[in-house]
Write an enzyme that holds these catalytic residues in place. Structure first.
Site, short mmCIF file in Angstrom:
data_model
loop_
_atom_site.label_atom_id
_atom_site.label_comp_id
_atom_site.label_asym_id
_atom_site.label_seq_id
_atom_site.Cartn_x
_atom_site.Cartn_y
_atom_site.Cartn_z
N ASP A 196 -8.65 3.26 15.82
CA ASP A 196 -8.94 4.70 15.98
C ASP A 196 -9.00 5.23 14.67
O ASP A 196 -8.02 5.33 13.91
CB ASP A 196 -7.94 5.33 16.86
CG ASP A 196 -8.08 6.91 16.92
OD1 ASP A 196 -8.70 7.45 16.25
OD2 ASP A 196 -7.49 7.33 18.05
N HIS A 197 -10.17 5.46 14.13
CA HIS A 197 -10.20 5.76 12.69
C HIS A 197 -9.58 7.12 12.21
O HIS A 197 -8.95 7.30 11.09
CB HIS A 197 -11.91 6.22 12.53
CG HIS A 197 -12.33 7.24 12.98
ND1 HIS A 197 -12.91 7.71 14.31
CD2 HIS A 197 -12.57 8.65 12.26
CE1 HIS A 197 -13.19 8.85 14.45
NE2 HIS A 197 -13.14 9.55 13.29
N HIS A 259 -7.86 10.16 20.05
CA HIS A 259 -7.53 10.87 18.75
C HIS A 259 -6.42 12.01 18.79
O HIS A 259 -5.48 11.74 17.82
CB HIS A 259 -8.73 11.65 18.33
CG HIS A 259 -10.05 10.67 18.08
ND1 HIS A 259 -9.73 9.44 17.54
CD2 HIS A 259 -11.48 11.04 18.07
CE1 HIS A 259 -11.22 8.99 17.56
NE2 HIS A 259 -12.16 9.76 17.84
#
Length: 506
Positions: A196-197, A259
Site C-alpha cells: 500500500d504505497h 489507504h
C-alpha cells in the site's frame, strides 16, 4: 543504510501505467542513491510483444519523463539499462513462465543475482491467480518452500523468493481469504509483501515518531484529550475512462479498506513493543478488530455514499457518474464515501473517527486531523470578541507533506482578541529535500526483506470484516447514493453526518 543483497526483480505488468510512472523511475532513483544492489537484473513481463531492446527504450523514456530528480544521470541510466530484459507472454502461460525461468538463470550467471527472486505483481487482480500458480509450478523460478514436507528429503533451492502484490487484496472477506490461501500454498507469509504505497510516504512513517517520540503528544493521545479524528482522502477528477473497472469496486473498496484504514490504524494503534514488523502489524490488526461493527440496519445512520452528478472541475467535464463509459445507468456504486467509526478499546472509548473519500471533490488532498478537546473553563470568552478555538493537529500526507499544529494566540493590540495560529513544518522546507517516492522505499524494503511497511494477511482480513457489513447494508438499503456536484466537498448528507454531532469537517 543497509545494502540490498543481489537479486533479480521480475515486474509483471511492465507495460502498464504504474510501471512507467512509478516503478521503472523508482529503479533509477534507487540506483542513483546507491541503494540498488550492484548485482541486479530487472525483467519486465507483460502481454505486449516487445524485444529486450524495445523494453530498454521504454525504460529510458519512463525514467527521463517521470524521474523525481532531474537532470537524469545518463551514466547511471546506461549502466542500469544493461541489466534490463523483457519476457513476453500471457500471465497464465506455462511456456512463458518456463522461458522466464531460463532468463532468470541467465541473469544469475551474467549479473550474479545469486538466485534471489523478487516478483512484483503490478497487474489486474484477475491475473493474480494464474501468476501465483505458475510461479508455484516452476521450482527453478520459485524454489521450494522451506516448510514443504514433500521437499524435506531434497535440497531446497538456494536464495530467497519474495512476492509483492498491489491492491486490491480481494473484494470482500471471502475473496481476501481465498487470495491468502492461494499465496500460502506457494509462499510463506514472511515472503509475501502486500503493498500500500501510502505506507511508504514520509508523513505516514512519521506518524509513529510524532506520537511516540514526543512527550507533548504521547500522554494526551486518548479519549480524555482528543475530541475526534478526521481522515480525508480526496481526488479532483472523476473516473474518466475507468468507469467500467471502478464500478466494480467503488470508493469504499478502492480507498477506505486500504489507504484510509492504514492511516486510521497508525493514529489509533497502541505503542508496539519494538519497531519490528511483527510488533507493529500486531498493533494495527488489533485496531481493526476493535472497530465497532456497523450492522446492515445502521448504515444510513453511520455512513453516507454519494455519486457525482453532471458538471466540470479541474479541467474534466462529465455528464454524471451513471453516464460515464462502462457504468450501468442504474448503478448504485459510490464515488463518495463517508462514515463514522468507533474504536472500542480503553484508549479510544467514545471517540468518533470520521472518514471520507471521493472523486471529483474540491481539492486533491490526503490528511489526518486530530481535534483536541477545548479547555473545561474558557477564561477569555467574557472579554474576547472572538472565539476560543479548539487545537488541531493536521498531518498532511499529500500534497506538501508536513505537520501543522494549530494553537490559540493573542492578536497584537490593547484588546484581548484571540486568533488561531499555526506552528508547522514542511518536509521540503525543513529538510531542504523532496521526500522520496513511496514506491522507492517500499521496493528497497522488500529487497531487504523488511515487512514493516507492508500489510499482513490477517490484517487484510480484519479490515474486510469491518467493510463487509457496510457493503451488505448498502445493498439492502432503500436510500440511493446522494448526488453531489463536481468541485464540491461531497453530498449534504456527509456534512449532516458530522454536524449533527456538533462538529464540522476541517
Amino acid at each position: 543504510m543497509p545494502s540490498a543483497p543481489p537479486c533479480a526483480l521480475v515486474l509483471f505488468g511492465a507495460s502498464g501505467d504504474l510501471a512507467k510512472r512509478k516503478l521503472l523511475p523508482g529503479m533509477y532513483e534507487l540506483a542513483r542513491e546507491k541503494l540498488l544492489p550492484e548485482k541486479f537484473a530487472l525483467i519486465g513481463f507483460a502481454r505486449s510483444e516487445m524485444t529486450d531492446e524495445a523494453f530498454r527504450a521504454e525504460f529510458r523514456t519512463a525514467v527521463e519523463k517521470f524521474a523525481r530528480t532531474k537532470p537524469v544521470d545518463q551514466a547511471i541510466l546506461k549502466k542500469l539499462e544493461s541489466c534490463v530484459y523483457y519476457q513476453q507472454g500471457d500471465y497464465g502461460s506455462p511456456d512463458a513462465h518456463a522461458a522466464l525461468t531460463k532468463k532468470l538463470e541467465m541473469c544469475d550467471a551474467t549479473h550474479g543475482t545469486a538466485n534471489n527472486r523478487l516478483f512484483y505483481l503490478s497487474t489486474p487482480p484477475e491475473t493474480f491467480a494464474p501468476v501465483i500458480e505458475n510461479l508455484g509450478k516452476h521450482a527453478a523460478t520459485l524454489g521450494r518452500r522451506a516448510d514443504d514436507p514433500a521437499a524435506a528429503a531434497t535440497k531446497p533451492a538456494a536464495g530467497w523468493r519474495r512476492i509483492i502484490i498491489e491492491k486490491p487484496f480481494g473484494t470482500d472477506l471471502a475473496s481476501a481469504q481465498a487470495l491468502n490461501a492461494q499465496l500460502h500454498k506457494h509462499f510463506r507469509e514472511s515472503q509475501v509483501f502486500r503493498i500500500d504505497h501510502y505506507l511508504g510516504k514520509e508523513t505516514v512513517q512519521n506518524l509513529m515518531v510524532l506520537r511516540f517520540a514526543n512527550s507533548i503528544f504521547e500522554p494526551i493521545w486518548n479519549y480524555k484529550y482528543i475530541d475526534h479524528v478526521q481522515v480525508t482522502v480526496s481526488e479532483t477528477l472523476g473516473v474518466g475512462s475507468r468507469g467500467g473497472y471502478y464500478d466494480k469496486s467503488g470508493a469504499t473498496r478502492d480507498m477506505v479498506q486500504n489507504h484510509i484504514f492504514q492511516l486510521l490504524a497508525l493514529v489509533a494503534m497502541e505503542p508496539p513493543t519494538s519497531l519490528d514488523a511483527v510488533s507493529i502489524r500486531d498493533e494495527k490488526t488489533k485496531v481493526f478488530k476493535s472497530i465497532r461493527p456497523i450492522r446492515a440496519d445502521q448504515v444510513d445512520q453511520f455512513t453516507v455514499r454519494g455519486q457525482y452528478s453532471a458538471g466540470e472541475h479541474a479541467g474534466q467535464k462529465s455528464d454524471g457518474y451513471t453516464k460515464e463509459k462502462g457504468v450501468p445507468a442504474e448503478s448504485r456504486t459510490e464515488t463518495f464515501s463517508a462514515m463514522k467509526l468507533f474504536v472500542d478499546n480503553w484508549r479510544w472509548s467514545g471517540t468518533p473517527f470520521y472518514l471520507r473519500t471521493g472523486k471529483f471533490l474540491s481539492e486533491k488532498v490526503s490528511e489526518i486531523v486530530v481535534r483536541f478537546r477545548s479547555p473545561p473553563l474558557t477564561l477569555f470568552q467574557k472579554q474576547c470578541e472572538t472565539a476560543v478555538y479548539p487545537n488541531d493537529l493536521i498531518i498532511r500526507v499529500q500534497p506538501d507533506e508536513g505537520v501543522i499544529w494549530r494553537i490559540n494566540g493573542k492578536v497584537p493590540g490593547g484588546q484581548m482578541n484571540i486568533k488561531s495560529v499555526k506552528l508547522d513544518f514542511l518536509y521540503k522546507e525543513t529538510f531542504n529535500v523532496e521526500p522520496p517516492e513511496a514506491y522507492e522505499r517500499l521496493i528497497f524494503d522488500s529487497m531487504l526483506g523488511d515487512q514493516t511497511l507492508f500489510i499482513r494477511g490477517d490484517e487484510v482480513e480484519a479490515a474486510w470484516a469491518v467493510i463487509d457489513p457496510i457493503e451488505q447494508g448498502w445493498l439492502a438499503s432503500k436510500v440511493p447514493p446522494h448526488g453531489y456536484k463536481p468541485g464540491s466537498w461531497g453530498p449534504k448528507a456527509a456534512f449532516d453526518l458530522i454536524e449533527e454531532d456538533g462538529r464540522r469537517w476541517i
